[in-house]
Structure formats: structure tokens, C-alpha cells
Design a protein around this motif. Structure first.
Motif, PDB file in Angstrom:
ATOM      1  N   VAL A 187       0.774  -0.967   0.032  1.00 62.69           N
ATOM      2  CA  VAL A 187       0.032   0.050  -0.085  1.00 62.69           C
ATOM      3  C   VAL A 187       1.070   1.233  -0.115  1.00 62.69           C
ATOM      4  O   VAL A 187       1.936   1.120   0.782  1.00 62.69           O
ATOM      5  CB  VAL A 187      -0.877   0.155   1.134  1.00 62.69           C
ATOM      6  N   THR A 188       0.580   2.070  -0.713  1.00 58.51           N
ATOM      7  CA  THR A 188       1.565   3.253  -0.945  1.00 58.51           C
ATOM      8  C   THR A 188       0.370   4.523  -1.187  1.00 58.51           C
ATOM      9  O   THR A 188      -0.737   4.400  -1.231  1.00 58.51           O
ATOM     10  CB  THR A 188       2.568   3.255  -2.050  1.00 58.51           C
ATOM     11  N   THR A 189       1.082   5.693  -1.131  1.00 56.95           N
ATOM     12  CA  THR A 189       0.255   6.884  -1.154  1.00 56.95           C
ATOM     13  C   THR A 189       0.499   7.773  -2.524  1.00 56.95           C
ATOM     14  O   THR A 189       1.307   7.334  -3.301  1.00 56.95           O
ATOM     15  CB  THR A 189       0.432   8.189  -0.366  1.00 56.95           C
ATOM     16  N   TYR A 190      -0.445   8.787  -2.794  1.00 54.00           N
ATOM     17  CA  TYR A 190      -0.288   9.343  -4.328  1.00 54.00           C
ATOM     18  C   TYR A 190       1.208   9.995  -4.387  1.00 54.00           C
ATOM     19  O   TYR A 190       1.383  10.324  -5.546  1.00 54.00           O
ATOM     20  CB  TYR A 190      -1.453  10.319  -4.429  1.00 54.00           C
ATOM     21  N   ASP A 191       1.613  10.354  -3.370  1.00 50.37           N
ATOM     22  CA  ASP A 191       2.899  11.206  -3.356  1.00 50.37           C
ATOM     23  C   ASP A 191       3.920  10.400  -4.080  1.00 50.37           C
ATOM     24  O   ASP A 191       4.829  10.830  -4.421  1.00 50.37           O
ATOM     25  CB  ASP A 191       3.171  11.826  -1.747  1.00 50.37           C
ATOM     26  N   THR A 192       3.990   8.963  -3.804  1.00 48.33           N
ATOM     27  CA  THR A 192       5.098   8.137  -3.881  1.00 48.33           C
ATOM     28  C   THR A 192       4.751   6.986  -4.686  1.00 48.33           C
ATOM     29  O   THR A 192       5.655   5.976  -4.868  1.00 48.33           O
ATOM     30  CB  THR A 192       5.678   7.943  -2.648  1.00 48.33           C
ATOM     31  N   PHE A 193       3.658   6.979  -5.155  1.00 45.87           N
ATOM     32  CA  PHE A 193       3.337   5.529  -5.879  1.00 45.87           C
ATOM     33  C   PHE A 193       4.066   5.200  -7.113  1.00 45.87           C
ATOM     34  O   PHE A 193       4.364   4.131  -7.548  1.00 45.87           O
ATOM     35  CB  PHE A 193       1.847   5.523  -6.310  1.00 45.87           C
ATOM     36  N   VAL A 194       4.398   6.329  -7.847  1.00 47.20           N
ATOM     37  CA  VAL A 194       5.214   6.129  -9.013  1.00 47.20           C
ATOM     38  C   VAL A 194       6.585   5.538  -8.852  1.00 47.20           C
ATOM     39  O   VAL A 194       7.044   4.596  -9.344  1.00 47.20           O
ATOM     40  CB  VAL A 194       5.451   7.553 -10.028  1.00 47.20           C
ATOM     41  N   GLU A 195       7.143   6.113  -7.808  1.00 43.58           N
ATOM     42  CA  GLU A 195       8.475   5.599  -7.500  1.00 43.58           C
ATOM     43  C   GLU A 195       8.460   4.045  -6.814  1.00 43.58           C
ATOM     44  O   GLU A 195       9.363   3.354  -7.054  1.00 43.58           O
ATOM     45  CB  GLU A 195       9.222   6.347  -6.163  1.00 43.58           C
ATOM     46  N   THR A 196       7.460   3.789  -6.020  1.00 38.03           N
ATOM     47  CA  THR A 196       7.169   2.638  -5.476  1.00 38.03           C
ATOM     48  C   THR A 196       6.836   1.658  -6.434  1.00 38.03           C
ATOM     49  O   THR A 196       7.579   0.288  -6.195  1.00 38.03           O
ATOM     50  CB  THR A 196       5.946   2.475  -4.455  1.00 38.03           C
ATOM     51  N   VAL A 197       6.162   1.812  -7.500  1.00 41.60           N
ATOM     52  CA  VAL A 197       5.719   0.815  -8.395  1.00 41.60           C
ATOM     53  C   VAL A 197       7.005   0.536  -9.230  1.00 41.60           C
ATOM     54  O   VAL A 197       7.524  -0.604  -9.331  1.00 41.60           O
ATOM     55  CB  VAL A 197       4.783   1.205  -9.403  1.00 41.60           C
ATOM     56  N   LEU A 198       7.820   1.285  -9.650  1.00 40.87           N
ATOM     57  CA  LEU A 198       9.224   1.299 -10.422  1.00 40.87           C
ATOM     58  C   LEU A 198      10.009   0.374  -9.374  1.00 40.87           C
ATOM     59  O   LEU A 198      10.892  -0.362 -10.291  1.00 40.87           O
ATOM     60  CB  LEU A 198       9.761   2.534 -10.916  1.00 40.87           C
ATOM     61  N   ASN A 199      10.102   0.651  -8.338  1.00 39.67           N
ATOM     62  CA  ASN A 199      11.152   0.031  -7.506  1.00 39.67           C
ATOM     63  C   ASN A 199      10.785  -1.420  -7.197  1.00 39.67           C
ATOM     64  O   ASN A 199      11.560  -2.240  -7.404  1.00 39.67           O
ATOM     65  CB  ASN A 199      11.314   0.661  -5.922  1.00 39.67           C
ATOM     66  N   LEU A 200       9.606  -1.720  -6.977  1.00 40.42           N
ATOM     67  CA  LEU A 200       8.926  -2.870  -6.641  1.00 40.42           C
ATOM     68  C   LEU A 200       9.202  -4.023  -8.130  1.00 40.42           C
ATOM     69  O   LEU A 200       9.306  -5.016  -8.116  1.00 40.42           O
ATOM     70  CB  LEU A 200       7.676  -2.983  -6.538  1.00 40.42           C
ATOM     71  N   THR A 201       9.339  -3.142  -9.270  1.00 34.09           N
ATOM     72  CA  THR A 201       9.173  -3.959 -10.611  1.00 34.09           C
ATOM     73  C   THR A 201      10.715  -3.778 -11.402  1.00 34.09           C
ATOM     74  O   THR A 201      10.599  -4.150 -12.490  1.00 34.09           O
ATOM     75  CB  THR A 201       8.026  -3.519 -11.497  1.00 34.09           C
ATOM     76  N   ASP A 202      11.507  -3.308 -10.389  1.00 29.83           N
ATOM     77  CA  ASP A 202      12.909  -3.044 -11.373  1.00 29.83           C
ATOM     78  C   ASP A 202      12.917  -2.133 -12.273  1.00 29.83           C
ATOM     79  O   ASP A 202      13.684  -2.680 -13.393  1.00 29.83           O
ATOM     80  CB  ASP A 202      13.576  -4.431 -11.675  1.00 29.83           C
ATOM     81  N   GLY A 203      12.204  -1.390 -12.163  1.00 30.96           N
ATOM     82  CA  GLY A 203      11.835  -0.214 -13.450  1.00 30.96           C
ATOM     83  C   GLY A 203      11.158  -0.597 -14.418  1.00 30.96           C
ATOM     84  O   GLY A 203      10.890   0.408 -15.347  1.00 30.96           O
ATOM     85  N   GLU A 204      10.447  -1.804 -14.477  1.00 34.99           N
ATOM     86  CA  GLU A 204       9.759  -2.148 -15.814  1.00 34.99           C
ATOM     87  C   GLU A 204       8.296  -1.422 -15.807  1.00 34.99           C
ATOM     88  O   GLU A 204       7.573  -1.212 -16.607  1.00 34.99           O
ATOM     89  CB  GLU A 204       9.618  -3.674 -15.639  1.00 34.99           C
ATOM     90  N   GLY A 205       7.771  -1.388 -14.416  1.00 34.11           N
ATOM     91  CA  GLY A 205       6.192  -0.758 -14.400  1.00 34.11           C
ATOM     92  C   GLY A 205       5.376  -1.767 -14.024  1.00 34.11           C
ATOM     93  O   GLY A 205       5.511  -2.933 -14.150  1.00 34.11           O
ATOM     94  N   ALA A 206       4.089  -1.356 -13.776  1.00 28.96           N
ATOM     95  CA  ALA A 206       3.062  -2.345 -13.512  1.00 28.96           C
ATOM     96  C   ALA A 206       2.261  -2.583 -15.023  1.00 28.96           C
ATOM     97  O   ALA A 206       2.521  -2.034 -16.072  1.00 28.96           O
ATOM     98  CB  ALA A 206       1.859  -1.731 -12.771  1.00 28.96           C
ATOM     99  N   ASN A 207       1.694  -3.704 -15.218  1.00 31.51           N
ATOM    100  CA  ASN A 207       1.358  -4.530 -16.106  1.00 31.51           C
ATOM    101  C   ASN A 207      -0.187  -3.968 -16.334  1.00 31.51           C
ATOM    102  O   ASN A 207      -0.723  -3.518 -17.615  1.00 31.51           O
ATOM    103  CB  ASN A 207       1.025  -6.013 -16.066  1.00 31.51           C
TER     104      ASN A 207
END
Length: 321
Positions: A187-207
Motif C-alpha cells: 500500500v502506498t500513497t499518491y505522493d510516492t506511488f510512481v517511485e514505489t511501483v518502479l522500485n518493486l518492478t525493477d523499473g519495468e512498471g505495472a502491467n
């Protein structure tokens, strides 16, 4: 009969509890005695004039749970049937009329209050997950407004679909425990969700990213959407228009899909019945749950709207009729 009407756009004080004429049904319609109706964010937008046209007096509300009181000549239902439905002219009323195609029978084991939580949010979410987003077990998905009614359903349905990673986005971390309990992995917030998603996916992003917020959230979502990924856009609770560029989708092979339950109710209602049957079964088997945040009496509809606009709740707000 009693109903809540409004004669002008404005804040919650424009909602008035009063007597109105009981509606008359047509050939392919049913008259339903309302037990409960839900409060949806679309009601707020309609009340304030951001969505509805000024056809006053106006009755708000998208869905009901109740009992059929009367059936039209060509109706497939019978008096006494327990149903959920999308009424023709609002649902904040003791009696409503709905077309046969938008009425769905519910199991006896399903209480009216539980049934009232899900017609709009669960039917919409099921279509978003399985037909529009077409999620796969290997996917990382992002769900904006994950603690809201639709968000709560999307998280649970993604979990049932055995999605690899579910990331819920919320306004503040006070909602983190609730969203994780529903099935979110992160769970993340709107302030950091882009960074969180990229970190969790090794920079690839969400499907797949489910966006009901629009505004800046739409363009930010494109920043963390994987190649060949899908942005599912189905609302603008922010009240602002979202933007993306053709270059965001061309070389990256990403796509943006839109969906509206209201449009589908109007133009292709036949798509909804099989989904409603599946959703009813999931709730009956306790595989889907939507906590009730609070139940208000119909006369207290303004208070229900105030709570919704505060965003200080988790689950579904209902009106008891």
C-alpha cells in the motif's frame, strides 16, 4: 411515498426528504419496494451539477436492494422476488421502477443490506478486472483509491484471480491496514506511488493500472506503466481531466482502455446480467466482502453525503429506506 429530492445543484443541504408520487411502471418493468440503497461518488457529482443535467426535481441514487411489489405485463419477474436493480430515475425513494434487463434476483441467504453494497461497485469491478484489464496471474497491478467501494472490490477480485502483486494507492496510510486486509501486497500513497511501483518492478512498471481519479494521477500512472501494459480509465473523482500523449503509447506498445457502467447500462444492458449472477454467487459464498461503513436513514441522506465527501470512511455507505 417518501423520497429524497433536489430542486437545485449545491451542497448536501439541497437534498430534501419529502412526499412524492409513487412511480408507474411500463410493460417490461417492475416496481420495487426499496430496502436499502447505496451512496456512490457519482451521486455527489450529480448533486453538485458536475455530472447530471438540471432535470429537477431530481432523485439521486444508482442502485437498490429490495422486493418486487408489482410487475409489468411482459416482465419475467414475480411479486415478492428479492432483487437488486439499477432503477430508471434514482433510488433515494421508498419505491422505484426498473427495466427488467437491469433487475437481478438475489439468493435468499443474502441479506438486503449486504446485497445493497455491491450492485454498482462489484459489477463494475468484475468487468474491469476480467473484461477490460484482463489481468493475468503474472501481473503486477496498481489500484488507485484502493480503500473506496470500487477499489475494495478490485483488490479482492485481483486476489481471487491470483495476481502476482497487488499495489493499492490511498490518500493516507491510515487506510493501509484495511487495504492489506482486503488482499493488497503493498500500500502506498499518491505522493510516492510512481517511485514505489518502479522500485518493486525493477523499473519495468505495472502491467495493469486501474485509474478512477484522473487529473495528474493519469499522467503519473503512465510514468509507471510497463511496456505492453494497460491503463484502465473509468472515472475522474479528482474532478480534473487526465492527459496522456500519443508518444506514451506508440513505441512502448501500451494502451489505454476506458469503461463506463452507466454507458453500458444504457446501451448494452445484456452484458450485465451474467456478471451480476457471478457477483451474487461470490458474495453468497463469502468470497467477496464489502464492509458497511455506516447506515443512515433515508431522511439523513445529507449526512451520508457529508461523510462520503469527507473521505473519512472505509467500505460502503448505505441508506435504509
Amino acid at each position: 411515498m417518501k423520497a429524497v429530492i433536489q430542486n437545485e445543484f449545491g451542497d448536501s443541504n439541497v437534498l430534501k426528504y419529502t412526499d412524492v408520487v409513487k412511480p408507474v411502471l411500463g410493460e417490461d418493468e417492475v416496481l420495487i419496494r426499496t430496502a436499502f440503497t447505496s451512496v456512490n461518488f457519482a451521486d455527489v457529482k450529480n448533486r453538485t451539477g458536475k455530472k447530471a443535467k438540471g432535470n429537477f426535481p431530481m432523485v439521486l441514487g444508482l442502485d437498490v436492494a429490495g422486493t418486487i411489489e408489482e410487475v409489468g405485463e411482459n416482465s419475467s419477474f414475480s411479486k415478492g422476488d428479492r432483487v437488486i436493480a439499477f432503477p430508471k430515475n434514482g433510488s433515494y425513494a421508498e419505491y422505484v421502477v426498473a427495466k427488467d434487463a437491469l433487475v437481478y434476483q438475489i439468493p435468499d441467504a443474502l441479506s438486503f443490506d449486504i446485497a445493497a453494497t455491491f450492485p454498482t461497485v462489484a459489477i463494475l469491478s468484475y468487468i474491469l478486472i476480467h473484461e477490460i484489464g484482463q489481468v493475468q496471474e503474472t501481473d503486477t497491478v496498481v489500484i488507485h483509491s484502493a480503500a473506496g467501494g470500487v477499489g475494495s472490490m478490485l483488490v479482492q477480485l485481483a486476489k481471487l484471480a491470483k495476481v502476482k502483486r497487488i499495489i493499492g494507492v490511498v490518500g493516507n496510510f491510515e487506510k493501509e491496514a484495511y487495504v492489506k486486509e482486503l488482499g493488497a501486497d503493498v500500500v502506498t500513497t499518491y505522493d510516492t506511488f510512481v517511485e514505489t511501483v518502479l522500485n518493486l518492478t525493477d523499473g519495468e512498471g505495472a502491467n495493469v493500472i486501474f485509474d478512477s481519479v484522473a487529473g495528474d494521477v493519469t499522467s503519473q500512472s503512465m510514468e509507471c506503466l510497463a511496456f505492453y501494459g494497460t491503463l484502465v480509465q473509468f472515472g475522474n473523482s479528482s474532478g480534473r481531466v487526465g492527459h496522456f500523449k500519443t508518444s506514451d503509447v506508440h513505441s512502448s506498445c501500451r494502451n489505454v482502455k476506458g469503461f463506463s457502467l452507466g454507458t453500458t447500462r444504457k446501451h448494452h444492458p445484456e452484458r450485465l446480467k451474467p456478471v451480476a449472477e457471478k457477483v451474487c454467487k461470490l458474495f453468497e459464498e463469502d468470497l467477496l466482502k464489502l464492509p458497511i461503513a455506516r447506515i443512515f436513514e433515508l431522511c439523513d441522506a445529507p449526512k451520508a453525503h457529508d461523510l462520503m465527501e469527507s473521505r473519512q470512511y472505509q467500505g460502503k455507505i448505505l441508506l435504509k429506506v
